[in-house]
Design an enzyme around this catalytic site. Sequence first.
Site, PDB file in Angstrom:
ATOM      1  N   GLU A   1       0.864  -1.187   0.000  1.00  0.00           N
ATOM      2  CA  GLU A   1       0.000   0.000   0.000  1.00  0.00           C
ATOM      3  C   GLU A   1       0.894   1.228   0.000  1.00  0.00           C
ATOM      4  O   GLU A   1       2.108   1.119   0.200  1.00  0.00           O
ATOM      5  CB  GLU A   1      -0.904  -0.018   1.235  1.00  0.00           C
ATOM      6  CG  GLU A   1      -1.812  -1.239   1.290  1.00  0.00           C
ATOM      7  CD  GLU A   1      -2.685  -1.290   2.542  1.00  0.00           C
ATOM      8  OE1 GLU A   1      -2.632  -0.327   3.337  1.00  0.00           O
ATOM      9  OE2 GLU A   1      -3.393  -2.291   2.705  1.00  0.00           O
TER      10      GLU A   1
ATOM     11  N   ARG B   1      35.816  -6.208 -30.197  1.00  0.00           N
ATOM     12  CA  ARG B   1      35.999  -4.762 -30.288  1.00  0.00           C
ATOM     13  C   ARG B   1      37.487  -4.442 -30.086  1.00  0.00           C
ATOM     14  O   ARG B   1      38.048  -4.735 -29.023  1.00  0.00           O
ATOM     15  CB  ARG B   1      35.155  -4.073 -29.205  1.00  0.00           C
ATOM     16  CG  ARG B   1      35.502  -2.626 -28.947  1.00  0.00           C
ATOM     17  CD  ARG B   1      34.953  -1.700 -30.003  1.00  0.00           C
ATOM     18  NE  ARG B   1      35.114  -0.312 -29.612  1.00  0.00           N
ATOM     19  CZ  ARG B   1      34.995   0.704 -30.442  1.00  0.00           C
ATOM     20  NH1 ARG B   1      34.730   0.490 -31.735  1.00  0.00           N
ATOM     21  NH2 ARG B   1      35.138   1.934 -30.009  1.00  0.00           N
TER      22      ARG B   1
ATOM     23  N   GLN C   1      29.229   0.055 -19.549  1.00  0.00           N
ATOM     24  CA  GLN C   1      30.518   0.770 -19.552  1.00  0.00           C
ATOM     25  C   GLN C   1      31.483   0.129 -20.551  1.00  0.00           C
ATOM     26  O   GLN C   1      32.159   0.815 -21.310  1.00  0.00           O
ATOM     27  CB  GLN C   1      31.112   0.737 -18.134  1.00  0.00           C
ATOM     28  CG  GLN C   1      32.374   1.568 -17.970  1.00  0.00           C
ATOM     29  CD  GLN C   1      32.115   3.060 -18.059  1.00  0.00           C
ATOM     30  OE1 GLN C   1      31.001   3.514 -17.841  1.00  0.00           O
ATOM     31  NE2 GLN C   1      33.139   3.808 -18.435  1.00  0.00           N
TER      32      GLN C   1
ATOM     33  N   ILE D   1       0.871  -2.886  -7.757  1.00  0.00           N
ATOM     34  CA  ILE D   1       0.629  -4.329  -7.829  1.00  0.00           C
ATOM     35  C   ILE D   1       0.980  -4.886  -9.214  1.00  0.00           C
ATOM     36  O   ILE D   1       0.396  -4.472 -10.226  1.00  0.00           O
ATOM     37  CB  ILE D   1      -0.847  -4.655  -7.486  1.00  0.00           C
ATOM     38  CG1 ILE D   1      -1.211  -4.054  -6.121  1.00  0.00           C
ATOM     39  CG2 ILE D   1      -1.084  -6.151  -7.540  1.00  0.00           C
ATOM     40  CD1 ILE D   1      -0.320  -4.475  -4.974  1.00  0.00           C
ATOM     41  N   THR D   2       1.922  -5.830  -9.226  1.00  0.00           N
ATOM     42  CA  THR D   2       2.319  -6.484 -10.477  1.00  0.00           C
ATOM     43  C   THR D   2       1.141  -7.272 -11.044  1.00  0.00           C
ATOM     44  O   THR D   2       0.465  -7.994 -10.309  1.00  0.00           O
ATOM     45  CB  THR D   2       3.519  -7.416 -10.228  1.00  0.00           C
ATOM     46  OG1 THR D   2       4.626  -6.614  -9.823  1.00  0.00           O
ATOM     47  CG2 THR D   2       3.884  -8.196 -11.483  1.00  0.00           C
TER      48      THR D   2
ATOM     49  N   ASP E   1       1.392   3.446   2.171  1.00  0.00           N
ATOM     50  CA  ASP E   1       2.129   3.615   3.430  1.00  0.00           C
ATOM     51  C   ASP E   1       2.541   2.286   4.044  1.00  0.00           C
ATOM     52  O   ASP E   1       2.887   2.225   5.219  1.00  0.00           O
ATOM     53  CB  ASP E   1       1.261   4.387   4.439  1.00  0.00           C
ATOM     54  CG  ASP E   1       1.047   5.822   3.987  1.00  0.00           C
ATOM     55  OD1 ASP E   1       2.003   6.417   3.444  1.00  0.00           O
ATOM     56  OD2 ASP E   1      -0.067   6.335   4.151  1.00  0.00           O
TER      57      ASP E   1
ATOM     58  N   GLY F   1       4.829  -0.638   2.556  1.00  0.00           N
ATOM     59  CA  GLY F   1       5.615  -1.374   1.572  1.00  0.00           C
ATOM     60  C   GLY F   1       6.301  -2.526   2.276  1.00  0.00           C
ATOM     61  O   GLY F   1       5.707  -3.582   2.499  1.00  0.00           O
ATOM     62  N   SER F   2       7.556  -2.292   2.663  1.00  0.00           N
ATOM     63  CA  SER F   2       8.273  -3.324   3.418  1.00  0.00           C
ATOM     64  C   SER F   2       7.628  -3.564   4.774  1.00  0.00           C
ATOM     65  O   SER F   2       7.685  -4.668   5.317  1.00  0.00           O
ATOM     66  CB  SER F   2       9.734  -2.890   3.604  1.00  0.00           C
ATOM     67  OG  SER F   2      10.351  -2.742   2.351  1.00  0.00           O
TER      68      SER F   2
ATOM     69  N   GLU G   1       9.154 -16.550  -3.914  1.00  0.00           N
ATOM     70  CA  GLU G   1       9.274 -15.425  -4.847  1.00  0.00           C
ATOM     71  C   GLU G   1      10.712 -14.936  -4.941  1.00  0.00           C
ATOM     72  O   GLU G   1      11.217 -14.671  -6.033  1.00  0.00           O
ATOM     73  CB  GLU G   1       8.361 -14.280  -4.403  1.00  0.00           C
ATOM     74  CG  GLU G   1       8.393 -13.107  -5.374  1.00  0.00           C
ATOM     75  CD  GLU G   1       7.392 -12.030  -5.003  1.00  0.00           C
ATOM     76  OE1 GLU G   1       6.312 -12.024  -5.597  1.00  0.00           O
ATOM     77  OE2 GLU G   1       7.695 -11.198  -4.117  1.00  0.00           O
TER      78      GLU G   1
END
Lengths: 82, 381
Positions: free
Chosen positions: B128, B270, B338, B158-159, B130, B132-133, B244
């Site tokens: 949400e 290269r 780089q 939300i994925t 407020d 998260g973790s 996950e």
Amino acid sequence: MNTSEEVRQFILSELINGTGSVDIDDETELIESGIIDSLGIMKLLTFIETKFAAKIDESELMPENFHSIDAIRALLNRLNNN
Amino acid sequence: MDFKTTNEQDLLANNIIKFARNELNEGIEQRDANSEFNRREWHKCAEIGICGLTFPEEYGGGNADLSTTVNCIRALSYGCQDTGLVLALITQICCGLQLHLFGKDNQKEKYLPPIISGEKIAAQAISESDAGSDVGSMRTTAIPHPNGYRLNGTKMYITNGPIADIVLVIAKTGQSQMAFRNLSCFIVTKETSGFSSETNLEKMGLRTMQNSGLIFENCDIPAEQIVGNEGQGMFIFNEMIEWERILMAACYLGVMQRIYETTVNYAKTRNQFGKPIGQFQAVSSKIADMRIKIELGKLIIDKAAWQKDQKIRSTVESSIAKVFLSESLKKICADALQIHGAYGYMKEAGIERDVRNSFAATISSGASEIQRNIIAKLSNL
């Protein structure tokens, strides 16, 4: 050392270490009192599964089974009987 | 100790790599630019069994263990340049896993087959604005109501949110001060009255993956839609998050391997100052560091997956895998760009997309800071 005592010693040394002297009897509410939080439960589960060679089924992963030392002992008894 | 994969695992991985290269990469630049999710590719992945790898055959799954599943996800993200698609598929698998591990038989029979076949897209609604973790701060509530619960609240980032047919929602069901005891998990389908999804959020990277807010406004959920039991939400979350983190780490490993091989090839061909740039120690050291990260990353993923297959808790190892692989991915992507120099900075090279994508790795599914907190907390300090 019996099961309840081993669980109590683990809680005292690993979950509430450094927070002063706390008395925990077999019925002390471990979740509501904040002794076991969301990370503490993972630590406790790892301890139980390792120390007592217990396989805790997903259906047993409920707050009711971990809210006191009595509840944890009852869970372990059930697992042993199964 | 045997580090070798089986012939069957190798065959499966090689087939997935071929499939991904042939079927999933065309038009990725445009889809990335347009933040476009491609259902056709989603269904192709489902058709070859990606969504159902780890589920029992009775539901249409492949009955694979996690070690095999991890190997397949790694192969998919190695061959597929659309990392957003791979992560969307991982969300699908994790939603299915929660139902498989904690759901009732009728829930499995109803929801697992369409998740496994890819016919229905699943999302996991936890975060949400407020919360998260800090999952415990969530405000979404599920209050007992005649015949079930009334859900109110708003989820964020939300994925699969904008495209989800099935949402697994974690909400507060109790009045306890300890959120750990309060959380429960519910199945909400997109037809449910009071449920709506917001439009897809524009992101820096992983733009083909769809993310949005989800709104639950007086959403009445029948009691039989609770996953597991009331108050079991944090346990479901803790179990799912281990899976996950391992699967996401496997995804990152595949991307790292692809970028590493691309970079080695570039460094060999290269030429500057009369020799391949890979002959210069400043370049070769970066490539050596890439290889170190890939080899070590593979070991910790394999260990975590093995633990899950043995029913051994993998809280620490899955967090180590997540933090190590996500931070390694960012470093490898930056170093690859780089080494490729000005060409790497061009969109044409495709590396800048991987760089943009990589920044989400150390944020989602528990930021690196949270992973370190978990590892420290479980280190007997």
